[in-house]
Design an enzyme around this catalytic site. Structure first.
Site, PDB file in Angstrom:
ATOM      1  N   HIS A  82       0.870  -1.184   0.000  1.00  0.00           N
ATOM      2  CA  HIS A  82       0.000   0.000   0.000  1.00  0.00           C
ATOM      3  C   HIS A  82       0.909   1.237   0.000  1.00  0.00           C
ATOM      4  O   HIS A  82       0.779   2.100  -0.854  1.00  0.00           O
ATOM      5  CB  HIS A  82      -0.909  -0.027   1.233  1.00  0.00           C
ATOM      6  N   GLU A 140       0.949   7.965  -3.248  1.00  0.00           N
ATOM      7  CA  GLU A 140       1.817   7.523  -2.145  1.00  0.00           C
ATOM      8  C   GLU A 140       3.082   8.372  -2.069  1.00  0.00           C
ATOM      9  O   GLU A 140       3.541   8.725  -0.989  1.00  0.00           O
ATOM     10  CB  GLU A 140       2.151   6.030  -2.287  1.00  0.00           C
ATOM     11  N   HIS A 144       3.159  10.604   1.206  1.00  0.00           N
ATOM     12  CA  HIS A 144       4.051  10.016   2.220  1.00  0.00           C
ATOM     13  C   HIS A 144       5.533  10.166   1.883  1.00  0.00           C
ATOM     14  O   HIS A 144       6.344  10.443   2.755  1.00  0.00           O
ATOM     15  CB  HIS A 144       3.730   8.526   2.391  1.00  0.00           C
TER      16      HIS A 144
HETATM   17  O1  U2P Z   1      -5.924   4.126   7.669  1.00  0.00           O
HETATM   18  C1  U2P Z   1      -6.705   4.826   6.753  1.00  0.00           C
HETATM   19  C2  U2P Z   1      -5.856   5.681   5.858  1.00  0.00           C
HETATM   20  O2  U2P Z   1      -5.094   6.599   6.661  1.00  0.00           O
HETATM   21  C3  U2P Z   1      -3.827   6.799   6.068  1.00  0.00           C
HETATM   22  N1  U2P Z   1      -2.757   6.439   7.006  1.00  0.00           N
HETATM   23  C4  U2P Z   1      -2.944   5.528   7.986  1.00  0.00           C
HETATM   24  C5  U2P Z   1      -1.920   5.226   8.869  1.00  0.00           C
HETATM   25  C6  U2P Z   1      -0.690   5.875   8.744  1.00  0.00           C
HETATM   26  O3  U2P Z   1       0.263   5.612   9.480  1.00  0.00           O
HETATM   27  N2  U2P Z   1      -0.531   6.786   7.738  1.00  0.00           N
HETATM   28  C7  U2P Z   1      -1.548   7.088   6.861  1.00  0.00           C
HETATM   29  O4  U2P Z   1      -1.375   7.898   5.962  1.00  0.00           O
HETATM   30  C8  U2P Z   1      -3.742   5.949   4.829  1.00  0.00           C
HETATM   31  O5  U2P Z   1      -3.969   6.785   3.753  1.00  0.00           O
HETATM   32  P1  U2P Z   1      -3.437   6.598   2.258  1.00  0.00           P
HETATM   33  O6  U2P Z   1      -1.969   6.448   2.198  1.00  0.00           O
HETATM   34  O7  U2P Z   1      -4.137   5.387   1.756  1.00  0.00           O
HETATM   35  O8  U2P Z   1      -3.904   7.858   1.651  1.00  0.00           O
HETATM   36  C9  U2P Z   1      -4.822   4.911   5.062  1.00  0.00           C
HETATM   37  O9  U2P Z   1      -5.364   4.366   3.913  1.00  0.00           O
END
Ligand code: U2P
Length: 283
Positions: A82, A140, A144
């Site tokens: 993910h 992503e 992140h």
């Molecule tokens: O858990 C639901 C969504 O919150 C984001 N998430 C969760 C935990 C974490 O440590 N960091 C984080 O970003 C995720 O978002 P996404 O990357 O999918 O946008 C996760 O899907």
């Protein structure tokens, strides 16, 4: 007189243009460090490598498209990535830290591996921090990856590091080595799944469920990329909602992509839209 007035007007216009340039420049330099209106985000504490279980996610797929990994003729029988998430020890995380756009060209050498091990499991495109919509990988990286400094400097390093960790700590193999197999209906004690990973990986994972099946499994790393425990408290403090909570016994189900593709074909033919049907992945 007329010349003096024109000169004055020109000077006033130039002044306005100059002021706009200065203001825009100032805003630009703020947004280069953080999204507009937000303070620069502090350095993260640890990484979570978040893995998805296609058996659970793909069972809810209602229609197919070429970009959805669930729709391939060969089912995905391994955890897929993910994201690699920089997180804080208090259960929160930074997001969208730098104004840099995803560029597919920068990670072309990784494309085959990303397709196989980091596919999107949905058809819709993902939201990105600064450019609206894009592929899952863009989401992503922008959300992140840009917050992973000083450990990660650029896009290629972000995806390479995530893949390296994924291959080094193969969760699918760790589980089968501990007797926990992919199987419809077979239930495993949550504590056995956690202990199996703890033993093989060297840190406690975080597990997210959907109606009693594993949806995500997260491995955590310190900034030297050594295994560490994930935050277990986040399962109860609200950052993982009640519906994502795992019961005492959980499953790791399979899914059948042919059933998926067929049911999609049925739905699509109702629309009788040649272009839409052509987009279905049935290979
Ligand atoms: O858990 C639901 C969504 O919150 C984001 N998430 C969760 C935990 C974490 O440590 N960091 C984080 O970003 C995720 O978002 P996404 O990357 O999918 O946008 C996760 O899907």
């Amino acid at each position: 007189m007329a010349t003096a007035a024109t000169t004055t007007r020109k000077a006033a216009c130039l002044l306005v243009v100059w002021a706009l340039v200065v203001v825009a420049g100032g805003l630009g330099s703020v947004s280069a460090r953080a999204p507009l209106g937000r303070k620069p985000q502090r350095e993260f504490d640890y990484f979570a490598l978040s893995l998805q279980w296609p058996g659970t996610i793909c069972a809810s797929t209602r229609h197919c498209c070429a970009s959805n990994g669930c729709c391939r003729s060969e089912p995905l029988q391994w955890f897929t990535i993910h994201g690699l998430w920089p997180d804080y020890d208090d259960g929160t995380w930074p997001a969208c830290c730098r104004r840099t756009q995803f560029e597919m060209d920068k990670i072309l050498p990784l494309k085959d591996m990303l397709d196989k091990y980091w596919p999107s499991l949905y058809c819709s495109s993902s939201s990105t921090c600064f450019s609206g919509k894009g592929p899952f990988w863009a989401h992503e990286w922008e959300k992140h990856g840009t917050c992973s400094a000083p450990v990660v400097q650029d896009e290629l390093q972000y995806f390479t590091m995530a893949l390296d960790l994924y291959f080094k700590y193969n969760v699918t193999e760790m589980l089968s080595g501990g007797g926990i197999q992919i199987s419809n209906g077979k239930e495993y004690a949550l504590s056995d799944v956690i202990d199996t990973i703890k033993h093989a990986f060297g840190g406690s994972p975080q597990i997210v469920c959907k109606r009693g099946s594993v949806e995500e499994l997260r491995l955590c790393f310190d900034k030297e990329l050594k295994p560490r425990d994930c935050l277990t408290t986040s399962l109860t403090n609200g950052s993982v909602s009640r519906t994502k909570h795992c019961p005492q016994y959980i499953t790791l189900p399979k899914y059948d992509p042919l059933v998926l593709a067929n049911s999609t074909r049925e739905i699509m033919t109702q629309f009788d839209d040649f272009q839409m049907s052509a987009a279905i992945y049935t290979a």
